[in-house]
Design a protein around this motif. Structure first.
Motif, PDB file in Angstrom:
ATOM      1  N   LEU A  96       0.819  -1.220   0.000  1.00 11.92           N
ATOM      2  CA  LEU A  96       0.000   0.000   0.000  1.00 11.92           C
ATOM      3  C   LEU A  96       0.852   1.269   0.000  1.00 11.92           C
ATOM      4  O   LEU A  96       1.839   1.362   0.727  1.00 11.92           O
ATOM      5  CB  LEU A  96      -0.904   0.000   1.236  1.00 11.92           C
ATOM      6  N   HIS A  97       0.433   2.239  -0.793  1.00 10.55           N
ATOM      7  CA  HIS A  97       1.180   3.499  -0.891  1.00 10.55           C
ATOM      8  C   HIS A  97       0.283   4.596  -1.445  1.00 10.55           C
ATOM      9  O   HIS A  97      -0.731   4.319  -2.087  1.00 10.55           O
ATOM     10  CB  HIS A  97       2.394   3.334  -1.817  1.00 10.55           C
ATOM     11  N   GLY A  98       0.699   5.845  -1.215  1.00  8.87           N
ATOM     12  CA  GLY A  98       0.122   6.966  -1.940  1.00  8.87           C
ATOM     13  C   GLY A  98       0.964   7.144  -3.194  1.00  8.87           C
ATOM     14  O   GLY A  98       2.174   6.927  -3.164  1.00  8.87           O
ATOM     15  N   GLU A  99       0.335   7.513  -4.310  1.00  6.34           N
ATOM     16  CA  GLU A  99       1.065   7.599  -5.578  1.00  6.34           C
ATOM     17  C   GLU A  99       2.021   8.791  -5.600  1.00  6.34           C
ATOM     18  O   GLU A  99       1.631   9.917  -5.304  1.00  6.34           O
ATOM     19  CB  GLU A  99       0.060   7.717  -6.741  1.00  6.34           C
ATOM     20  N   MET A 100       3.295   8.514  -5.899  1.00  2.00           N
ATOM     21  CA  MET A 100       4.356   9.515  -6.092  1.00  2.00           C
ATOM     22  C   MET A 100       4.657  10.320  -4.826  1.00  2.00           C
ATOM     23  O   MET A 100       5.057  11.483  -4.906  1.00  2.00           O
ATOM     24  CB  MET A 100       4.042  10.431  -7.287  1.00  2.00           C
ATOM     25  N   MET A 269      -4.638   4.907   0.348  1.00  2.00           N
ATOM     26  CA  MET A 269      -3.466   4.234  -0.208  1.00  2.00           C
ATOM     27  C   MET A 269      -3.943   3.079  -1.093  1.00  2.00           C
ATOM     28  O   MET A 269      -4.993   2.482  -0.844  1.00  2.00           O
ATOM     29  CB  MET A 269      -2.575   3.695   0.905  1.00  2.00           C
ATOM     30  N   HIS A 270      -3.154   2.783  -2.123  1.00  3.74           N
ATOM     31  CA  HIS A 270      -3.487   1.672  -3.018  1.00  3.74           C
ATOM     32  C   HIS A 270      -2.275   0.771  -3.209  1.00  3.74           C
ATOM     33  O   HIS A 270      -1.147   1.169  -2.926  1.00  3.74           O
ATOM     34  CB  HIS A 270      -3.985   2.201  -4.375  1.00  3.74           C
ATOM     35  N   GLY A 271      -2.530  -0.417  -3.677  1.00  3.10           N
ATOM     36  CA  GLY A 271      -1.471  -1.378  -3.980  1.00  3.10           C
ATOM     37  C   GLY A 271      -2.108  -2.486  -4.794  1.00  3.10           C
ATOM     38  O   GLY A 271      -3.220  -2.328  -5.292  1.00  3.10           O
TER      39      GLY A 271
HETATM   40 FE   FE2 Z   1       0.707   3.210  -7.358  1.00  2.00          FE
END
Ligand code: FE2
Length: 293
Positions: A96-100, A269-271
């Motif tokens: 999981l992360h926030g983009e950039m 967050m996405h992954g």
């Molecule tokens: Fe991403």
């Protein structure tokens, strides 16, 4: 056309399912915006969507589309439009992360389009960073309030030319400067980058403290590229607590062809899960909302 929604998971969020065979472009814009603001992401399912309708629909709700300059993954351009990109070009899981969130200029919102789902696995995962922050243990809350994250990158000449879409180091210097990235140019024309950023940010809607950053995939894939800003280690115990908590509150999107997913990149967050199907095609647009946000 009025928007019919239903709960996507016990955790949070909504999906909009097309039961009345309508065109996605006829959905009520204000209702979409209200649902998006309250839940942080929306899944649109059952519409007859093509890349063209995806483009038109996203154009109607977003602006400032980005071409992913400075992004760390390889992505293909779709339909000759540099703002419609494939997701990254490998099949491993992505935490999981926030983009950039490894640079200052982030896209405030993301759009995903399922051109072709994987035959199995390859689900996109989503986690509300506001909820994650709320459920963090007090010691971790304190730790992430007191210490920022430090990301380190080493790019050889070929890599920075691809990532920054230029062969001119002065252009890279400008981009890094405007993104608060500390740049060091080496004799062999490789570069070293350093970026310091909080792990906790304020969401755009409601200004809630939100755990959103690039920590989990960075530390999962390349152990030594992230530490705290005082150079202390982000230990396995810290990472385990974050992953365990995130797993508990994560929602999975099992893609169906034509699905469109709208994501608040200041909160959610996405992954994705790993997969093996070469046919999986998910497209991505990075942008800002074209409405007050
Ligand atoms: Fe991403």
């Amino acid at each position: 056309m009025k928007v019919n929604t239903q709960l996507l998971s016990e955790n949070f969020s909504q999906q909009i399912i097309n039961r009345d065979n309508i065109n996605i472009l006829d959905l009520d814009r204000e209702e979409i915006i209200n649902q998006f603001k309250s839940y942080g992401f929306l899944l649109f399912r059952g519409f007859e969507n093509s890349v063209d309708t995806f483009t038109e629909f996203t154009n109607s709700l977003s602006k400032d589309f980005m071409d992913y300059t400075g992004g760390v993954f390889n992505r293909r351009i779709i339909n000759g439009n540099a703002t419609i990109l494939t997701v990254n070009d490998f099949k491993d899981e992505i935490k999981l992360h926030g983009e950039m969130y490894y640079q200052k200029d982030i896209p405030l919102m993301l759009w995903f389009f399922c051109a072709h789902p994987a035959s199995e696995d390859g689900e996109t995962i989503l986690c509300d960073g506001r909820q994650l922050f709320n459920e963090l243990s007090s010691p971790l809350k304190e730790l992430f309030r007191n210490k920022k994250l430090k990301f380190l990158g080493h790019l050889d000449k070929e890599r920075w030319q691809t990532q920054y879409k230029t062969d001119d180091l002065r252009v890279v210097e400008q981009t890094c400067k405007s993104n608060n990235l500390l740049l060091q140019i080496n004799e062999d024309e490789s570069i070293d980058l350093q970026f310091i950023s909080p792990a906790i940010h304020s969401s755009r809607c409601g200004k809630y403290p939100t755990f959103i950053n690039s920590l989990l995939p960075a530390i999962h894939r390349y152990k030594n590229v992230v530490c705290f800003d005082d150079d202390s280690e982000i230990t396995d115990d810290i990472v385990s607590e974050l992953n365990e908590l995130a797993d508990r509150i994560t929602t999975e999107i099992s893609w169906k062809k034509g699905d469109i997913l709208m994501v608040d990149n200041t909160r959610i967050m996405h992954g994705r899960r790993a997969f093996s199907d070469n046919q999986r095609e998910i497209y991505l647009r990075l942008c800002s909302p074209a409405f007050p946000f």
